[in-house]
Scaffold this active site. Structure first.
Site, PDB file in Angstrom:
ATOM      1  N   ARG A 188       0.839  -1.202   0.000  1.00 24.85           N
ATOM      2  CA  ARG A 188       0.000   0.000   0.000  1.00 24.85           C
ATOM      3  C   ARG A 188       0.876   1.254   0.000  1.00 24.85           C
ATOM      4  O   ARG A 188       0.677   2.169  -0.801  1.00 24.85           O
ATOM      5  CB  ARG A 188      -0.882  -0.026   1.261  1.00 24.85           C
ATOM      6  CG  ARG A 188      -1.673   1.224   1.534  1.00 24.85           C
ATOM      7  CD  ARG A 188      -2.381   1.115   2.883  1.00 24.85           C
ATOM      8  NE  ARG A 188      -1.440   1.003   4.000  1.00 24.85           N
ATOM      9  CZ  ARG A 188      -0.820   2.035   4.551  1.00 24.85           C
ATOM     10  NH1 ARG A 188      -1.035   3.249   4.119  1.00 24.85           N
ATOM     11  NH2 ARG A 188       0.027   1.847   5.555  1.00 24.85           N
TER      12      ARG A 188
ATOM     13  N   CYS B  78      -3.291  -7.987   3.486  1.00 25.81           N
ATOM     14  CA  CYS B  78      -2.070  -7.199   3.418  1.00 25.81           C
ATOM     15  C   CYS B  78      -1.278  -7.539   2.165  1.00 25.81           C
ATOM     16  O   CYS B  78      -0.184  -7.055   1.956  1.00 25.81           O
ATOM     17  CB  CYS B  78      -1.248  -7.294   4.697  1.00 25.81           C
ATOM     18  SG  CYS B  78      -0.748  -8.930   5.111  1.00 25.81           S
TER      19      CYS B  78
HETATM   20  C1  DPM Z   1      -0.270  -4.242   8.305  1.00 29.15           C
HETATM   21  C2  DPM Z   1       0.606  -3.544   7.464  1.00 29.15           C
HETATM   22  C3  DPM Z   1       1.744  -3.225   8.245  1.00 29.15           C
HETATM   23  C4  DPM Z   1       1.498  -3.724   9.566  1.00 29.15           C
HETATM   24  C5  DPM Z   1       0.362  -3.248   6.003  1.00 29.15           C
HETATM   25  C6  DPM Z   1       0.108  -1.766   5.715  1.00 29.15           C
HETATM   26  C7  DPM Z   1       2.970  -2.523   7.777  1.00 29.15           C
HETATM   27  C8  DPM Z   1       3.951  -3.476   7.155  1.00 29.15           C
HETATM   28  C9  DPM Z   1       5.250  -2.862   6.768  1.00 29.15           C
HETATM   29  C10 DPM Z   1      -1.594  -4.798   7.980  1.00 29.15           C
HETATM   30  N1  DPM Z   1       0.293  -4.368   9.547  1.00 29.15           N
HETATM   31  O1  DPM Z   1       0.087  -0.890   6.582  1.00 29.15           O
HETATM   32  O2  DPM Z   1      -0.057  -1.437   4.513  1.00 29.15           O
HETATM   33  O3  DPM Z   1       5.490  -1.647   6.895  1.00 29.15           O
HETATM   34  O4  DPM Z   1       6.108  -3.634   6.348  1.00 29.15           O
HETATM   35  C11 DPM Z   1       1.756  -2.751  11.913  1.00 29.15           C
HETATM   36  C12 DPM Z   1       2.216  -1.517  12.486  1.00 29.15           C
HETATM   37  C13 DPM Z   1       1.258  -1.121  13.452  1.00 29.15           C
HETATM   38  C14 DPM Z   1       0.295  -2.116  13.477  1.00 29.15           C
HETATM   39  C15 DPM Z   1       3.457  -0.813  12.149  1.00 29.15           C
HETATM   40  C16 DPM Z   1       3.370   0.150  10.989  1.00 29.15           C
HETATM   41  C17 DPM Z   1       1.257   0.096  14.383  1.00 29.15           C
HETATM   42  C18 DPM Z   1       0.221   1.138  14.033  1.00 29.15           C
HETATM   43  C19 DPM Z   1      -1.232   0.852  14.334  1.00 29.15           C
HETATM   44  C20 DPM Z   1       2.364  -3.618  10.805  1.00 29.15           C
HETATM   45  N2  DPM Z   1       0.623  -3.102  12.562  1.00 29.15           N
HETATM   46  O5  DPM Z   1       2.448   0.098  10.151  1.00 29.15           O
HETATM   47  O6  DPM Z   1       4.270   1.016  10.903  1.00 29.15           O
HETATM   48  O7  DPM Z   1      -1.593   0.359  15.426  1.00 29.15           O
HETATM   49  O8  DPM Z   1      -2.044   1.162  13.474  1.00 29.15           O
END
Ligand code: DPM
Length: 386
Positions: free
Chosen positions: A136, A247
């Site tokens: 994304r 994802c």
């Molecule tokens: C999901 C994604 C990512 C997380 C995909 C997306 C990021 C993966 C990456 C579904 N889960 O956002 O497009 O950067 O490689 C995640 C994070 C958090 C929850 C960290 C982040 C914290 C923020 C929150 C990983 N899951 O996105 O930087 O609680 O919303």
């Protein structure tokens, strides 16, 4: 829930524990006379253990949730705190999102390497390397800044920040909410507004998952349910569910509640960011009816769920239904305007990527076994010589 203890499940990462503790602190505040102790147990999940592949190439949903959900089903824990964006749109049978906690800023943020600390994405020189494993983020950045190069990066927040300063990344992109929960406000050099990068469905909100028939836990969680967050996230999850995204496809969203209206805007991108379908819908919310304080009445009927999120005691069924239908309608509109073609193409590319990733790992495993066999053969030959 035993007579004296509430058991909470959490992942082991520092961020997961901070999030779990936020919910526990709030619960204690809302129930000052709670006579149970709250006890946390931690677990590793598949997503925590596979650190050498991008999430989108692992090819499984529930990467960060399955082990914890099994513990819930087996009644080893009473509830689990997640980042809502890590929870798939369809939950395992018998489980529900018992509350969504007030959302933090859902936007993404840029963390610059030391050498670029005074720059923004727009000022970075051509060919600068941006670390992200999110399709994304990468599709939207490629579209806005075709001069930048995207490279995968994995690991939890701590690992990524150290990789940024030790490797060749010029910047990395992470969720603002996660960085701020860690107390790292200082590293945020730029916040990506939705006109540059729309966020992930559910980003910035915490979700507490529990058993759908566990009335005692549902009652405990009920004061933490934030109505505006729930409405927005129901619309977002219904939209994602209709698109059948996870994802492993570049799907993004933006929602807003303003002047009594709910707005949802969505985007579906091709992996290279070149093709996209963007659209939005807005709907007037029905006026809230406070004349019926439902929480005072004993609950006789089963609670409804909307995109996996349980109805709230303090908001009308119509509101939640409207949010769910708005999300679904936006997805349907986008699918018929070309998003279906982009998604089908993207899914088949990603299925191929997943196959390649599995084959690569299989080959590496075989190579390792062979080299181990050779070493042990060599050492047994040595020992027979002496
Ligand atoms: C999901 C994604 C990512 C997380 C995909 C997306 C990021 C993966 C990456 C579904 N889960 O956002 O497009 O950067 O490689 C995640 C994070 C958090 C929850 C960290 C982040 C914290 C923020 C929150 C990983 N899951 O996105 O930087 O609680 O919303």
């Amino acid at each position: 829930m035993s007579e004296n203890t509430v058991v909470v499940g959490s992942r082991k990462s520092q961020l997961a524990l901070i999030q779990t503790n936020t919910i526990i602190t709030k619960l204690k505040e809302c129930h000052p006379r709670l006579e149970k102790t709250i006890h946390t147990i931690t677990m590793s999940t598949t997503g925590d253990n596979i650190l050498d592949s991008a999430l989108s190439k692992i090819g499984e949903k529930s990467l960060f949730t399955r082990e914890l959900e099994n513990a819930l089903k087996e009644k080893q824990v009473d509830f689990v705190v997640h980042s809502l964006k890590d929870l798939p749109t369809t939950l395992p049978d018998g489980l529900t999102i018992g509350c969504v906690y007030r959302r933090d800023d859902p936007c993404d943020a840029v963390v610059m390497s030391f050498g670029n600390r005074d720059k923004t994405l727009a000022d970075l020189p051509d060919g600068s390397i941006i670390g992200t494993s999110s399709l994304r983020r990468s599709a939207q950045i490629k579209r806005k800044y075709p001069n930048l190069v995207i490279q995968d990066i994995r690991g939890n927040l701590n690992t990524r920040l150290s990789k940024l300063n030790e490797s060749n990344y010029d910047a990395i992109i992470l969720a603002k909410a996660g960085l701020e929960r860690m107390g790292w406000h200082d590293v945020i050099k730029e916040v990506l507004t939705p006109d540059i990068c729309m966020y992930c469905v559910g980003q910035g909100a915490l979700a507490v998952e529990c058993r759908a028939d566990d009335e005692e836990t549902l009652r405990l969680l009920s004061p933490l349910h934030d109505n505006d967050t729930a409405l927005r996230c129901i619309a977002e999850r219904a939209y994602l569910k209709k698109l059948e995204g996870g994802c492993s496809v570049p799907v993004c969203v933006q929602t807003e509640i303003k002047n009594g209206e709910l707005m949802i805007r969505g985007g579906v991108y091709s992996i290279d960011g070149e093709e996209s379908v963007l659209d939005s819908l807005t709907e007037k919310l029905p006026l809230t009816d406070d004349s019926e304080p439902k929480q005072k009445k004993a609950r006789k009927t089963k609670r409804h769920q909307y995109a996996g999120i349980i109805e709230s005691d303090s908001m009308s069924h119509e509101m939640f239904l409207l949010a769910e239908q708005l999300g679904t309608r936006l997805a349907e509109k986008m699918l018929s305007n070309g998003a279906d073609t982009i998604l089908t193409k993207t899914k088949s590319i990603m299925a191929e990527e997943i196959r390649k990733e599995m084959a690569k790992k299989e080959a590496m495993k075989k190579e390792k076994l062979e080299s181990e066999a050779q070493t042990s053969q060599a050492s047994s030959q040595t020992s027979s010589l002496v």
